[in-house]
Motif scaffolding. Structure first.
Motif, mmCIF file in Angstrom:
data_model
loop_
_atom_site.group_PDB
_atom_site.id
_atom_site.type_symbol
_atom_site.label_atom_id
_atom_site.label_comp_id
_atom_site.label_asym_id
_atom_site.label_seq_id
_atom_site.Cartn_x
_atom_site.Cartn_y
_atom_site.Cartn_z
ATOM 1 N N ASP A 243 12.399 34.544 -8.166
ATOM 2 C CA ASP A 243 11.121 33.873 -8.433
ATOM 3 C C ASP A 243 11.255 32.347 -8.427
ATOM 4 O O ASP A 243 10.262 31.637 -8.270
ATOM 5 N N ASP A 244 12.469 31.853 -8.606
ATOM 6 C CA ASP A 244 12.720 30.415 -8.622
ATOM 7 C C ASP A 244 12.904 29.830 -7.217
ATOM 8 O O ASP A 244 12.819 28.615 -7.046
ATOM 9 N N TYR A 245 13.171 30.648 -6.236
ATOM 10 C CA TYR A 245 13.477 30.169 -4.885
ATOM 11 C C TYR A 245 12.424 29.206 -4.327
ATOM 12 O O TYR A 245 12.788 28.185 -3.740
ATOM 13 N N PRO A 246 11.124 29.484 -4.501
ATOM 14 C CA PRO A 246 10.130 28.547 -3.972
ATOM 15 C C PRO A 246 10.203 27.156 -4.613
ATOM 16 O O PRO A 246 9.700 26.185 -4.046
ATOM 17 N N LYS A 247 10.836 27.046 -5.762
ATOM 18 C CA LYS A 247 10.978 25.756 -6.437
ATOM 19 C C LYS A 247 12.134 24.938 -5.878
ATOM 20 O O LYS A 247 12.307 23.787 -6.244
ATOM 21 N N LEU A 248 12.946 25.532 -5.005
ATOM 22 C CA LEU A 248 14.184 24.906 -4.548
ATOM 23 C C LEU A 248 14.105 24.467 -3.091
ATOM 24 O O LEU A 248 15.076 24.560 -2.349
ATOM 25 N N THR A 249 12.978 23.936 -2.676
ATOM 26 C CA THR A 249 12.769 23.614 -1.265
ATOM 27 C C THR A 249 13.310 22.258 -0.839
ATOM 28 O O THR A 249 13.523 22.028 0.342
ATOM 29 N N THR A 250 13.507 21.357 -1.795
ATOM 30 C CA THR A 250 14.033 20.027 -1.474
ATOM 31 C C THR A 250 15.255 19.756 -2.346
ATOM 32 O O THR A 250 15.445 20.397 -3.381
ATOM 33 N N LEU A 251 16.054 18.788 -1.933
ATOM 34 C CA LEU A 251 17.214 18.415 -2.746
ATOM 35 C C LEU A 251 16.763 17.934 -4.124
ATOM 36 O O LEU A 251 17.367 18.263 -5.141
ATOM 37 N N SER A 252 15.701 17.159 -4.137
ATOM 38 C CA SER A 252 15.168 16.632 -5.389
ATOM 39 C C SER A 252 14.719 17.756 -6.315
ATOM 40 O O SER A 252 15.050 17.771 -7.511
ATOM 41 N N ALA A 253 13.983 18.706 -5.782
ATOM 42 C CA ALA A 253 13.483 19.821 -6.588
ATOM 43 C C ALA A 253 14.633 20.687 -7.096
ATOM 44 O O ALA A 253 14.620 21.139 -8.247
ATOM 45 N N PHE A 254 15.642 20.903 -6.260
ATOM 46 C CA PHE A 254 16.799 21.703 -6.657
ATOM 47 C C PHE A 254 17.530 20.990 -7.798
ATOM 48 O O PHE A 254 17.888 21.597 -8.812
ATOM 49 N N ALA A 255 17.744 19.689 -7.657
ATOM 50 C CA ALA A 255 18.424 18.917 -8.697
ATOM 51 C C ALA A 255 17.628 18.936 -9.999
ATOM 52 O O ALA A 255 18.199 19.093 -11.084
ATOM 53 N N ASP A 256 16.314 18.780 -9.902
ATOM 54 C CA ASP A 256 15.469 18.812 -11.094
ATOM 55 C C ASP A 256 15.553 20.178 -11.778
ATOM 56 O O ASP A 256 15.654 20.267 -13.006
ATOM 57 N N PHE A 257 15.538 21.236 -10.986
ATOM 58 C CA PHE A 257 15.642 22.589 -11.533
ATOM 59 C C PHE A 257 16.963 22.754 -12.290
ATOM 60 O O PHE A 257 16.985 23.264 -13.419
ATOM 61 N N LEU A 258 18.036 22.309 -11.691
ATOM 62 C CA LEU A 258 19.348 22.436 -12.353
ATOM 63 C C LEU A 258 19.414 21.608 -13.633
ATOM 64 O O LEU A 258 19.915 22.074 -14.657
ATOM 65 N N THR A 259 18.903 20.396 -13.564
ATOM 66 C CA THR A 259 18.920 19.520 -14.731
ATOM 67 C C THR A 259 18.131 20.126 -15.886
ATOM 68 O O THR A 259 18.580 20.126 -17.031
ATOM 69 N N GLN A 260 16.967 20.674 -15.584
ATOM 70 C CA GLN A 260 16.115 21.261 -16.622
ATOM 71 C C GLN A 260 16.716 22.541 -17.196
ATOM 72 O O GLN A 260 16.592 22.813 -18.385
ATOM 73 N N ASN A 261 17.351 23.331 -16.358
ATOM 74 C CA ASN A 261 17.842 24.628 -16.791
ATOM 75 C C ASN A 261 19.285 24.628 -17.280
ATOM 76 O O ASN A 261 19.713 25.591 -17.918
ATOM 77 N N ALA A 262 20.016 23.586 -17.010
ATOM 78 C CA ALA A 262 21.402 23.496 -17.471
ATOM 79 C C ALA A 262 21.455 23.321 -18.988
ATOM 80 O O ALA A 262 22.408 23.712 -19.628
ATOM 81 N N ALA A 263 20.412 22.750 -19.539
ATOM 82 C CA ALA A 263 20.381 22.485 -20.979
ATOM 83 C C ALA A 263 20.093 23.741 -21.787
ATOM 84 O O ALA A 263 20.284 23.764 -22.995
ATOM 85 N N ARG A 264 19.620 24.789 -21.151
ATOM 86 C CA ARG A 264 19.229 26.012 -21.870
ATOM 87 C C ARG A 264 20.412 26.861 -22.200
ATOM 88 O O ARG A 264 21.356 27.023 -21.605
#
Length: 82
Positions: free
Chosen positions: A61-82
């Motif tokens: 379900d997260d794949y559509p959020k990972l379309t750009t390098l920026s979006a992928f990095a943001d996803f990792l940054t937000q979810n790494a803290a969890r």
């Protein structure tokens, strides 16, 4: 994980799949899959590599959020803290 660390990690993971990937012509907000000619299997390998290196769970379900390098990095940054 900082955003720059996340960007470096994603770029490194892509280079493992596409060793001659040219990031100079690719903007952070450009769709990278078409630009770097990543097919579905390459993308799944990328997701698996990033998951193994970060421990961040990436669901289908997260794949559509990972379309750009920026979006992928943001996803990792937000979810790494969890």
């Amino acid at each position: 994980m900082t955003r720059d660390e996340a960007l470096d990690l994603v770029r490194d993971a892509i280079r493992r799949i596409v060793p001659d990937a040219d990031f100079t012509a690719l903007g952070l907000d450009d769709p990278y899959r078409d630009a770097l000619e990543l097919d579905s299997l390459d993308f799944l390998t990328l997701v698996e590599t990033v998951t193994k290196r970060t421990g961040v769970r990436i669901d289908e379900d997260d794949y559509p959020k990972l379309t750009t390098l920026s979006a992928f990095a943001d996803f990792l940054t937000q979810n790494a803290a969890r």
